[in-house]
Design an enzyme around this catalytic site. Structure first.
Site, PDB file in Angstrom:
ATOM      1  N   ASP A 148       0.861  -1.192   0.000  1.00  0.00           N
ATOM      2  CA  ASP A 148       0.000   0.000   0.000  1.00  0.00           C
ATOM      3  C   ASP A 148       0.898   1.243   0.000  1.00  0.00           C
ATOM      4  O   ASP A 148       2.112   1.136   0.077  1.00  0.00           O
ATOM      5  CB  ASP A 148      -0.938  -0.012   1.220  1.00  0.00           C
ATOM      6  CG  ASP A 148      -0.175   0.112   2.532  1.00  0.00           C
ATOM      7  OD1 ASP A 148       0.861  -0.570   2.675  1.00  0.00           O
ATOM      8  OD2 ASP A 148      -0.585   0.881   3.426  1.00  0.00           O
ATOM      9  N   HIS A 502       1.965  -8.833  -3.333  1.00  0.00           N
ATOM     10  CA  HIS A 502       0.877  -7.861  -3.202  1.00  0.00           C
ATOM     11  C   HIS A 502       1.547  -6.493  -3.078  1.00  0.00           C
ATOM     12  O   HIS A 502       1.919  -6.057  -1.999  1.00  0.00           O
ATOM     13  CB  HIS A 502       0.031  -8.170  -1.964  1.00  0.00           C
ATOM     14  CG  HIS A 502      -1.114  -7.228  -1.778  1.00  0.00           C
ATOM     15  ND1 HIS A 502      -2.336  -7.405  -2.382  1.00  0.00           N
ATOM     16  CD2 HIS A 502      -1.230  -6.080  -1.071  1.00  0.00           C
ATOM     17  CE1 HIS A 502      -3.145  -6.416  -2.053  1.00  0.00           C
ATOM     18  NE2 HIS A 502      -2.501  -5.593  -1.249  1.00  0.00           N
ATOM     19  N   ASP A 547       1.415 -17.806  -3.887  1.00  0.00           N
ATOM     20  CA  ASP A 547       2.095 -16.693  -4.555  1.00  0.00           C
ATOM     21  C   ASP A 547       1.098 -15.996  -5.471  1.00  0.00           C
ATOM     22  O   ASP A 547       1.128 -16.164  -6.695  1.00  0.00           O
ATOM     23  CB  ASP A 547       3.304 -17.234  -5.342  1.00  0.00           C
ATOM     24  CG  ASP A 547       4.027 -16.118  -6.091  1.00  0.00           C
ATOM     25  OD1 ASP A 547       3.802 -14.931  -5.759  1.00  0.00           O
ATOM     26  OD2 ASP A 547       4.814 -16.430  -7.009  1.00  0.00           O
ATOM     27  N   GLU A 556       2.311 -10.082   0.838  1.00  0.00           N
ATOM     28  CA  GLU A 556       2.633  -8.667   0.692  1.00  0.00           C
ATOM     29  C   GLU A 556       4.131  -8.490   0.973  1.00  0.00           C
ATOM     30  O   GLU A 556       4.834  -9.465   1.301  1.00  0.00           O
ATOM     31  CB  GLU A 556       1.799  -7.814   1.669  1.00  0.00           C
ATOM     32  CG  GLU A 556       1.852  -6.338   1.305  1.00  0.00           C
ATOM     33  CD  GLU A 556       0.814  -5.461   2.017  1.00  0.00           C
ATOM     34  OE1 GLU A 556      -0.041  -5.987   2.744  1.00  0.00           O
ATOM     35  OE2 GLU A 556       0.885  -4.237   1.824  1.00  0.00           O
TER      36      GLU A 556
HETATM   37  O1  G3I Z   1      -0.841 -10.872  18.567  1.00  0.00           O
HETATM   38  C1  G3I Z   1      -1.555 -11.988  18.050  1.00  0.00           C
HETATM   39  C2  G3I Z   1      -1.208 -13.231  18.789  1.00  0.00           C
HETATM   40  O2  G3I Z   1      -1.590 -13.104  20.132  1.00  0.00           O
HETATM   41  C3  G3I Z   1      -1.915 -14.393  18.132  1.00  0.00           C
HETATM   42  O3  G3I Z   1      -1.498 -15.576  18.735  1.00  0.00           O
HETATM   43  C4  G3I Z   1      -1.602 -14.453  16.654  1.00  0.00           C
HETATM   44  C5  G3I Z   1      -2.399 -15.511  15.928  1.00  0.00           C
HETATM   45  O4  G3I Z   1      -3.334 -14.957  15.050  1.00  0.00           O
HETATM   46  O5  G3I Z   1      -1.918 -13.248  16.070  1.00  0.00           O
HETATM   47  C6  G3I Z   1      -1.220 -12.143  16.592  1.00  0.00           C
HETATM   48  O6  G3I Z   1      -1.643 -10.996  15.984  1.00  0.00           O
HETATM   49  C7  G3I Z   1      -1.314 -10.781  14.646  1.00  0.00           C
HETATM   50  C8  G3I Z   1      -0.623  -9.453  14.590  1.00  0.00           C
HETATM   51  O7  G3I Z   1      -0.380  -9.126  13.263  1.00  0.00           O
HETATM   52  C9  G3I Z   1       0.678  -9.464  15.400  1.00  0.00           C
HETATM   53  O8  G3I Z   1       1.813  -9.465  14.638  1.00  0.00           O
HETATM   54  C10 G3I Z   1      -2.591 -10.765  13.840  1.00  0.00           C
HETATM   55  O9  G3I Z   1      -3.140 -12.066  13.787  1.00  0.00           O
HETATM   56  C11 G3I Z   1      -2.333 -10.260  12.457  1.00  0.00           C
HETATM   57  O10 G3I Z   1      -3.541 -10.056  11.777  1.00  0.00           O
HETATM   58  C12 G3I Z   1      -1.555  -8.969  12.490  1.00  0.00           C
HETATM   59  O11 G3I Z   1      -1.130  -8.714  11.191  1.00  0.00           O
HETATM   60  C13 G3I Z   1      -0.631  -7.433  10.891  1.00  0.00           C
HETATM   61  C14 G3I Z   1      -1.444  -6.857   9.730  1.00  0.00           C
HETATM   62  O12 G3I Z   1      -0.883  -5.642   9.323  1.00  0.00           O
HETATM   63  C15 G3I Z   1      -2.902  -6.648  10.081  1.00  0.00           C
HETATM   64  O13 G3I Z   1      -3.036  -5.756  11.106  1.00  0.00           O
HETATM   65  C16 G3I Z   1       0.820  -7.588  10.462  1.00  0.00           C
HETATM   66  O14 G3I Z   1       1.615  -7.982  11.578  1.00  0.00           O
HETATM   67  C17 G3I Z   1       1.340  -6.292   9.899  1.00  0.00           C
HETATM   68  O15 G3I Z   1       2.611  -6.517   9.362  1.00  0.00           O
HETATM   69  C18 G3I Z   1       0.402  -5.790   8.800  1.00  0.00           C
HETATM   70  O16 G3I Z   1       0.866  -4.574   8.378  1.00  0.00           O
HETATM   71  C19 G3I Z   1       0.345  -4.076   7.149  1.00  0.00           C
HETATM   72  C20 G3I Z   1      -0.143  -2.674   7.437  1.00  0.00           C
HETATM   73  O17 G3I Z   1      -1.249  -2.750   8.288  1.00  0.00           O
HETATM   74  C21 G3I Z   1      -0.470  -1.916   6.157  1.00  0.00           C
HETATM   75  N1  G3I Z   1       0.616  -1.964   5.230  1.00  0.00           N
HETATM   76  C22 G3I Z   1       1.021  -3.317   4.892  1.00  0.00           C
HETATM   77  C23 G3I Z   1       1.442  -4.094   6.095  1.00  0.00           C
HETATM   78  C24 G3I Z   1       1.885  -5.498   5.756  1.00  0.00           C
HETATM   79  O18 G3I Z   1       0.863  -6.355   5.418  1.00  0.00           O
HETATM   80  O1  9MR Z   2      -3.458  -3.490  -0.067  1.00  0.00           O
HETATM   81  C1  9MR Z   2      -3.736  -3.425   1.335  1.00  0.00           C
HETATM   82  C2  9MR Z   2      -2.586  -4.010   2.098  1.00  0.00           C
HETATM   83  O2  9MR Z   2      -1.446  -3.214   1.923  1.00  0.00           O
HETATM   84  C3  9MR Z   2      -2.925  -4.134   3.557  1.00  0.00           C
HETATM   85  O3  9MR Z   2      -1.948  -4.892   4.224  1.00  0.00           O
HETATM   86  C4  9MR Z   2      -4.266  -4.791   3.747  1.00  0.00           C
HETATM   87  C5  9MR Z   2      -4.697  -4.785   5.197  1.00  0.00           C
HETATM   88  O4  9MR Z   2      -4.741  -3.471   5.673  1.00  0.00           O
HETATM   89  O5  9MR Z   2      -5.259  -4.154   3.003  1.00  0.00           O
HETATM   90  C6  9MR Z   2      -4.996  -4.146   1.619  1.00  0.00           C
HETATM   91  O6  9MR Z   2      -6.031  -3.478   0.959  1.00  0.00           O
HETATM   92  C7  9MR Z   2      -7.226  -4.211   0.830  1.00  0.00           C
HETATM   93  C8  9MR Z   2      -8.284  -3.533   1.654  1.00  0.00           C
HETATM   94  O7  9MR Z   2      -7.969  -3.606   3.011  1.00  0.00           O
HETATM   95  C9  9MR Z   2      -9.631  -4.186   1.394  1.00  0.00           C
HETATM   96  N1  9MR Z   2      -9.943  -4.193  -0.013  1.00  0.00           N
HETATM   97  C10 9MR Z   2      -8.945  -4.898  -0.817  1.00  0.00           C
HETATM   98  C11 9MR Z   2      -7.608  -4.245  -0.641  1.00  0.00           C
HETATM   99  C12 9MR Z   2      -6.527  -4.985  -1.432  1.00  0.00           C
HETATM  100  O8  9MR Z   2      -6.873  -5.178  -2.702  1.00  0.00           O
END
Ligand code: G3I
Ligand code: 9MR
Ligand code: ZN
Length: 578
Positions: A148, A502, A547, A556
Site C-alpha cells: 500500500d 501484493h 504466490d 505482501e
Molecule cells: O498478537 C496476536 C497473537 O496473540 C496471536 O497468537 C496471533 C495468531 O493470530 O496473532 C497475533 O496478531 C497478529 C498481529 O499481526 C501481530 O503481529 C494478527 O493475527 C495479524 O492479523 C496482524 O497482522 C498485521 C497486519 O498488518 C494486520 O493488522 C501484520 O503484523 C502487519 O505486518 C500488517 O501490516 C500491514 C499494514 O497494516 C499496512 N501496510 C502493509 C502491512 C503489511 O501487510
Molecule cells: O493493499 C492493502 C494491504 O497493503 C494491507 O496490508 C491490507 C490490510 O490493511 O489491506 C490491503 O487493501 C485491501 C483492503 O484492506 C480491502 N480491499 C482490498 C484491498 C486490497 O486489494
C-alpha cells in the site's frame, strides 16, 4: 510429486549445506552443470514434524566445498539449481537494500537509478491534520510502507533501526553499494574521524526515511502515528493516488520510536555530518521530553471508516524502554539509564500478563513493528558498560537464542520457528529470530576475543561452527527455498522465487518481473484475505501460502520485512570476513 527442497541461491564454500527430501531415498548425488557427479552421500531419515507436514529426509553435503553450479539428485528426482561460491550472496544483499530505493515516496526517484521501476513524483500534496483546524503540513518523502502507499511512523522507525543497528554491529554494511544517487556528507564532529565525500549508500538510503520522520514530528515533540489516504488506494500507480492525505493522531509509540531511532542515528551520522547529527539528537530529546510530560500511553485506533494500516499496540512500554536505552547509549547520561530500569520493571510485569502477548519467547528480545524492547537491548549491548541492564540484555539474547536452537532440532529443515509463529508476516518472525541468533553469535565471538587476547580463542572457537550459526544458516536456507512450499521468498533470488507480491506498482506496471530483493510476508495460518481463503483449511503451517498478487495476508512486502534480512546478511558477510 516427490520434491527436493534447498536454498536456491546457494552456499558459501565452507558453510553448512543440506537439502531436504519429502520422500525416502538411500543416497543422493550432487551433479554439476555439465551433468557430472561431483559428490555423493547417504540420506538420513529425520521424520515428521508439526510445521511442515512432511516426513523429511536430509541430504547433508557440508563436506563438499567446490565452487560451481549444481543440483541435487536422488531416486531420479532433481532439486532446483544452486551455486557454491564466496560471493554467492552479493546480488541478494544488493537487491534487498535497493528495494528501499524503489519504495521511495515523493520526488526522489531518478530514471537513471530506478530504471524500468521508475514512477513519477507521488504524494506531493500537503497532508490534512485529521480532526484539527490547522494548516496542512508538508510530510513528503520517506518510503511507502508496503504494497500500500501508507507511511507509518512506528513501522518506518523500526525498519530504519534494523538497518542502523546493522551498521553499528557490522560496519561492513557500510561497504555495500546498491546503485543509488550519491549524497554529499557534511563535516564530521571535531571529536570524530572526519570522513569527507559521500555518505555510504546504506546511510544515504536510511536518511531518506529519517528526513521524512522528522517531518512527522510536531512542534511539541510528539509524532503523528501515520500519514495515509483515508482508505487504501485501488491498484493504481503511486502518482495516480491523489486522494487527500491525512495525518492521523499522535501516539506515544510513534513518539518513543522516533526518539529511539533518532538517538541511534545520531551515533552514526555524527561521523559524517555533525550538523545533521545534532539535529537528530535535538529531535530525539524533544520527543523524549514530550514522553516525560505525557507518561500515560497515548494508543492508536483507526478513525471510524478508515482502513489503512492501524499498527495498533496494546501498550507503549517497550517503546519507552527502547527510547531510554537508545538515548542512554548515545549520550551516556545516567538519567536515561534510570528511566530504562523503570520501564524494564514495567515490561517484566507486562510480559507476565499473557492476554497481551502477541509474541513468542523473551520480551527483551522482541524486534517487531510493535514490541521493540529487543532493540533497546541492542543499544544496551552496544553501550558495553557491564551494567545490570547490559547483563540483562546479554542474558536475554543468549537464552532466547538457546530456545531457538532447541526449536531448530525439532524439524528436518533445522528451522528455529514454532508452530505459533506462522502468522501474518511469518517470514519476519523468522528474520527477527535470525537477528537474535546473529546478536547472540556476536556476543559469543566478542567474549571469546576478549577472553583469548589477540583473538586467539575467537579463532579456535571459529573452527567449529556454533549452534547459533547453524540455526542462522538453516533459517536463510528456509527463506531461500528450503521449505515445503519449494519457493524462495525473495524475488529475483532463486530459480523458484515468488513473483506475484501484493505490491501496487508491480501489479499494474508493464514490467514482467517484480523488483528483485523483496521479502514476502510468507505462510500464515490466519489466511486473512479472500484469495487466501480459497486454500484448503487443514494445511500445515508451512504450507499456508500462495504466490498470488491478491494475497495481502500471505504475500505482501514491507520495509520491515526487508530490513531484518539486511541485518542478518550483514552478520553473514562479517563472519565471511568481508
Ligand atoms: O498478537 C496476536 C497473537 O496473540 C496471536 O497468537 C496471533 C495468531 O493470530 O496473532 C497475533 O496478531 C497478529 C498481529 O499481526 C501481530 O503481529 C494478527 O493475527 C495479524 O492479523 C496482524 O497482522 C498485521 C497486519 O498488518 C494486520 O493488522 C501484520 O503484523 C502487519 O505486518 C500488517 O501490516 C500491514 C499494514 O497494516 C499496512 N501496510 C502493509 C502491512 C503489511 O501487510
Ligand atoms: O493493499 C492493502 C494491504 O497493503 C494491507 O496490508 C491490507 C490490510 O490493511 O489491506 C490491503 O487493501 C485491501 C483492503 O484492506 C480491502 N480491499 C482490498 C484491498 C486490497 O486489494
Ligand atoms: Zn508516494
Amino acid at each position: 510429486m516427490s520434491k527436493i527442497f534447498l536454498n536456491q541461491v546457494g552456499f558459501q564454500p565452507d558453510s553448512a549445506k543440506k537439502a531436504v527430501l519429502d520422500f525416502e531415498a538411500d543416497e543422493f548425488k550432487i551433479v554439476d552443470d555439465a551433468g557430472n557427479e561431483a559428490f555423493n552421500g547417504r540420506v538420513i531419515h529425520f521424520g515428521k514434524d508439526e510445521i511442515s507436514g512432511e516426513d523429511t529426509y536430509v541430504a547433508d553435503f557440508g563436506g563438499f566445498y567446490k565452487a560451481g553450479r549444481y543440483h541435487v539428485e536422488a531416486n531420479g528426482v532433481s532439486s532446483p539449481n544452486f551455486e557454491i561460491s564466496e560471493n554467492v550472496y552479493d546480488k541478494l544483499m544488493k537487491d534487498i537494500c535497493k528495494c528501499f530505493y524503489y519504495l521511495r515516496c515523493g520526488d526522489a526517484l531518478d530514471r537513471k537509478y530506478a530504471g524500468e521501476f521508475y514512477h513519477e513524483p507521488c504524494h506531493m500534496s500537503k497532508a490534512t491534520v485529521y480532526g484539527e483546524d490547522t494548516d496542512p503540513v508538508d510530510v513528503t518523502g520517506g518510503w511507502h510502507d508496503a504494497g500500500d502507499y501508507g507511511r507509518y511512523s512506528t513501522a518506518g522507525a523500526v525498519a530504519v533501526a534494523h538497518l542502523l543497528y546493522g551498521v553499528r554491529f557490522f560496519d561492513n554494511l557500510l561497504n555495500v553499494e546498491f546503485d543509488i544517487p550519491k549524497v554529499q556528507a557534511g563535516s564530521a564532529s571535531a571529536d570524530n574521524t572526519s570522513i569527507s565525500g559521500y555518505l555510504p549508500d546504506i546511510l544515504a538510503e536510511a536518511k531518506v526515511e529519517l528526513d521524512f520522520l522528522m517531518k512527522m514530528q510536531r512542534e511539541n515533540g510528539s509524532v503523528w502515528h501515520k500519514v495515509t489516504t483515508f482508505c487504501h488506494a485501488p491498484f493504481i500507480m503511486p502518482e495516480e493516488d491523489t486522494s487527500e492525505l491525512f495525518l492521523f493522531n499522535v501516539s506515544s509509540m510513534a513518539t518513543a520510536d522516533i526518539a529511539a531511532v533518532f538517538a541511534l542515528a545520531y551515533t552514526i551520522y555524527r561521523n559524517y555530518d555533525a550538523e545533521y547529527a545534532d539535529k537528530l539528537m535535538d529531535r530525539a530529546k524533544r520527543a523524549y521530553k514530550w514522553l516525560q510530560d505525557n507518561p500515560e500511553p497515548l494508543l492508536f485506533k483507526n478513525a471510524e471508516g478508515s482502513n489503512t494500516g492501524e499498527y495498533g499496540e496494546a501498550e507503549d512500554i517497550s517503546n519507552r524502554f527502547w527510547a531510554a536505552c537508545a538515548l542512554y547509549e548515545a549520550t551516556g547520561e545516567k538519567s536515561y539509564y534510570q528511566d530504562a530500569e523503570t520501564q524494564k520493571e514495567r515490561l517484566g510485569s507486562f510480559d507476565k500478563a499473557a492476554e497481551f502477548k502477541g509474541y513468542q519467547g523473551d520480551v527483551f528480545t522482541c524486534l517487531g513493528w510493535a514490541e521493540v524492547a529487543g532493540l533497546g537491548c541492542m543499544s544496551l549491548l552496544l553501550s558495553d558498560d557491564g551494567s545490570e541492564l547490559f547483563e540483562l540484555a546479554k542474558k536475554s539474547y543468549l537464552q532466547e537464542a538457546d530456545r531457538l536452537c532447541d526449536n531448530a532440532d525439532k524439524n528436518g529443515f533445522g528451522l528455529c520457528m514454532d508452530k505459533k509463529d506462522f502468522i501474518w508476516g511469518s517470514n519476519m518472525e523468522l528474520l527477527k529470530y535470525l537477528m537474535v541468533l546473529t546478536v547472540a553469535e556476536h556476543i559469543n565471538s566478542e567474549t571469546a576475543t576478549n577472553a583469548g587476547g589477540n583473538g586467539k580463542l575467537a579463532k579456535s572457537v571459529k573452527k567449529t561452527r556454533s549452534k547459533y550459526e547453524s540455526a542462522i544458516i538453516a533459517g536463510i536456507d528456509y527463506l531461500l527455498g528450503c521449505n515445503s512450499m519449494d519457493v524462495s521468498y525473495v524475488t529475483g533470488n532463486g530459480e523458484k522465487a515468488f513473483k506475484n507480491p501484493h505490491l501496487r506498482p508491480t501489479a499494474i506496471d508493464d514490467v514482467e518481473q517484480p523488483w528483485p530483493g523483496l521479502v514476502s510476508g510468507g505462510p500464515n495460518v490466519g489466511l486473512q484475505d479472500e484469495r487466501a481463503q480459497t486454500l484448503p483449511k487443514d494445511l500445515p503451517p508451512m504450507k499456508c501460502y500462495l504466490d498470488h498478487i491478491d494475497c495481502y495476508s500471505l504475500n505482501e512486502i514491507t520495509i520491515y520485512w526487508n530490513s531484518p534480512l539486511v541485518f542478518v546478511m550483514a552478520g553473514v558477510f562479517r563472519r565471511m570476513g568481508r
